[in-house]
Scaffold this motif. Structure first.
Motif, PDB file in Angstrom:
ATOM      1  N   ARG A 167      44.347  38.655  56.074  1.00  0.00           N
ATOM      2  CA  ARG A 167      44.208  38.639  54.629  1.00  0.00           C
ATOM      3  C   ARG A 167      43.391  39.852  54.196  1.00  0.00           C
ATOM      4  N   GLU A 220      41.044  44.333  45.380  1.00  0.00           N
ATOM      5  CA  GLU A 220      42.440  44.738  45.442  1.00  0.00           C
ATOM      6  C   GLU A 220      43.139  44.186  44.206  1.00  0.00           C
ATOM      7  N   PHE A 237      45.575  42.667  41.712  1.00  0.00           N
ATOM      8  CA  PHE A 237      46.783  41.840  41.733  1.00  0.00           C
ATOM      9  C   PHE A 237      47.777  42.358  40.702  1.00  0.00           C
ATOM     10  N   LEU A 243      50.297  45.013  41.761  1.00  0.00           N
ATOM     11  CA  LEU A 243      51.315  44.641  42.737  1.00  0.00           C
ATOM     12  C   LEU A 243      52.622  44.278  42.047  1.00  0.00           C
ATOM     13  N   GLN A 302      55.183  41.711  46.285  1.00  0.00           N
ATOM     14  CA  GLN A 302      53.853  41.857  46.876  1.00  0.00           C
ATOM     15  C   GLN A 302      52.913  40.752  46.393  1.00  0.00           C
ATOM     16  N   ARG A 303      53.088  40.311  45.179  1.00  0.00           N
ATOM     17  CA  ARG A 303      52.263  39.211  44.662  1.00  0.00           C
ATOM     18  C   ARG A 303      52.539  37.928  45.438  1.00  0.00           C
ATOM     19  N   ALA A 352      50.919  38.151  48.726  1.00  0.00           N
ATOM     20  CA  ALA A 352      49.458  38.087  48.641  1.00  0.00           C
ATOM     21  C   ALA A 352      48.973  36.646  48.469  1.00  0.00           C
ATOM     22  N   CYS A 371      54.487  32.980  39.301  1.00  0.00           N
ATOM     23  CA  CYS A 371      53.841  34.204  38.820  1.00  0.00           C
ATOM     24  C   CYS A 371      54.603  34.664  37.585  1.00  0.00           C
ATOM     25  N   ASP A 409      41.753  40.444  41.022  1.00  0.00           N
ATOM     26  CA  ASP A 409      41.383  40.662  42.417  1.00  0.00           C
ATOM     27  C   ASP A 409      42.208  39.701  43.274  1.00  0.00           C
ATOM     28  N   VAL A 410      42.940  40.224  44.244  1.00  0.00           N
ATOM     29  CA  VAL A 410      43.835  39.402  45.056  1.00  0.00           C
ATOM     30  C   VAL A 410      43.123  38.210  45.688  1.00  0.00           C
ATOM     31  N   ARG A 419      44.015  34.319  44.766  1.00  0.00           N
ATOM     32  CA  ARG A 419      44.468  33.438  45.843  1.00  0.00           C
ATOM     33  C   ARG A 419      43.553  32.215  45.956  1.00  0.00           C
TER      34      ARG A 419
END
Length: 283
Positions: free
Chosen positions: A2, A9, A11, A14, A18-19, A22, A113, A226-227, A231
């Protein structure tokens, strides 16, 4: 591995694919009906628009903390994330199949998303019908699985898809996100620039931005772009499971709040916050 929790990073930066990667556990991403399957809209090319081989809709299966998950991610950079016949069918079917898995004894988390301006005007009624199918699928799925919406980027979530966002079990947004039934340009076009200046960015975000939506209680989590933070927010919502109450089921609560507002007054930044002070709570 991760992303490093200490390194920010974005979000928002992306793409949809990619989202989805992630959000899911590392190495668990598996795309369904991806670009090499060539399932694209048949309606765009005759209108002089270059279609996209996945119609701007990414469907992925994987896991979150080891739990089966379906992620549906809209590509905001393709036609403004607009919903057409193919993209809408992909989304609605993915949600329906996740619900079927739950009913068959295979618990599945659903993550959406949402980066969309709503219906794709070039596909008109077909797009509207697809959005209706998406609404119905979310309502069915949320009874048996947590359906988690994520609005992160500057495209925001508008039109019929803002209703899809409201139907989610939980909603995660960033400060940069926007959420509203009608987009700023639409309101300005219909009501005039004095009513709503779509070029006044501070005003727009004060009316429909992630922060104000959070303070009104229209969303469940406000997070940084921020990824790891996004998450984590998704994981926390998933752990809560199916909520006892849904926003869309609390009509009396919202009507009571709206009943005290004098519609002759011009809405201003802060108006909604005053109306919905304290915010909605699931439990």
């Amino acid at each position: 591995m991760r992303p490093n929790m200490h390194n920010k990073e974005s979000f928002i930066e992306l793409g949809a694919r990619q989202r989805a990667k992630a959000i899911l556990d590392s190495g668990s991403f598996r795309e369904i009906l991806g670009p090499f399957d060539g399932v694209e809209s048949p309606w765009l090319e005759p209108q002089g628009i270059v279609p996209q081989s996945d119609d701007g809709m990414v469907i992925a299966k994987g896991t979150i903390q080891g739990k089966d998950t379906v992620v549906v991610a809209i590509e905001g950079s393709f036609q403004g994330g607009s919903m057409g016949e193919v993209s809408g069918a992909k989304m609605a079917t993915a949600i329906d199949l996740a619900a079927e898995d739950c009913l068959a004894g295979k618990p599945t988390i659903v993550v959406l998303c949402l980066e969309t301006g709503g219906v794709r005007l070039q596909e008109a009624n077909l797009g509207l019908a697809s959005i209706a199918d998406i609404h119905a699928a979310i309502v069915r799925a949320r009874e048996v699985a947590p359906v988690i919406g994520v609005i992160a980027g500057t495209v925001g979530c508008f039109g019929g898809m803002s209703i899809a966002a409201a139907l989610c079990s939980y909603l995660v947004v960033t400060k940069e996100a926007r959420l509203g039934l009608n987009g700023p340009q639409v309101i300005e076009q219909e009501a005039g620039i004095r009513e709503y200046n779509s070029k006044d960015k501070p005003f727009i975000w004060q009316m429909t931005g992630g922060e104000v939506r959070s303070r009104c209680g229209f969303v469940d989590k406000l997070v940084k772009d921020d990824v790891p933070e996004i998450r984590k927010a998704v994981e926390e919502c998933a752990e809560k499971g199916v909520p006892e109450h849904f926003r869309t089921g609390c009509i009396d609560y919202f009507l009571e709040k709206l009943s005290v507002y004098d519609t002759a007054e011009q809405a201003q930044p802060g108006t909604a916050e005053k109306l919905y002070e304290g915010g909605f709570k699931h439990d």
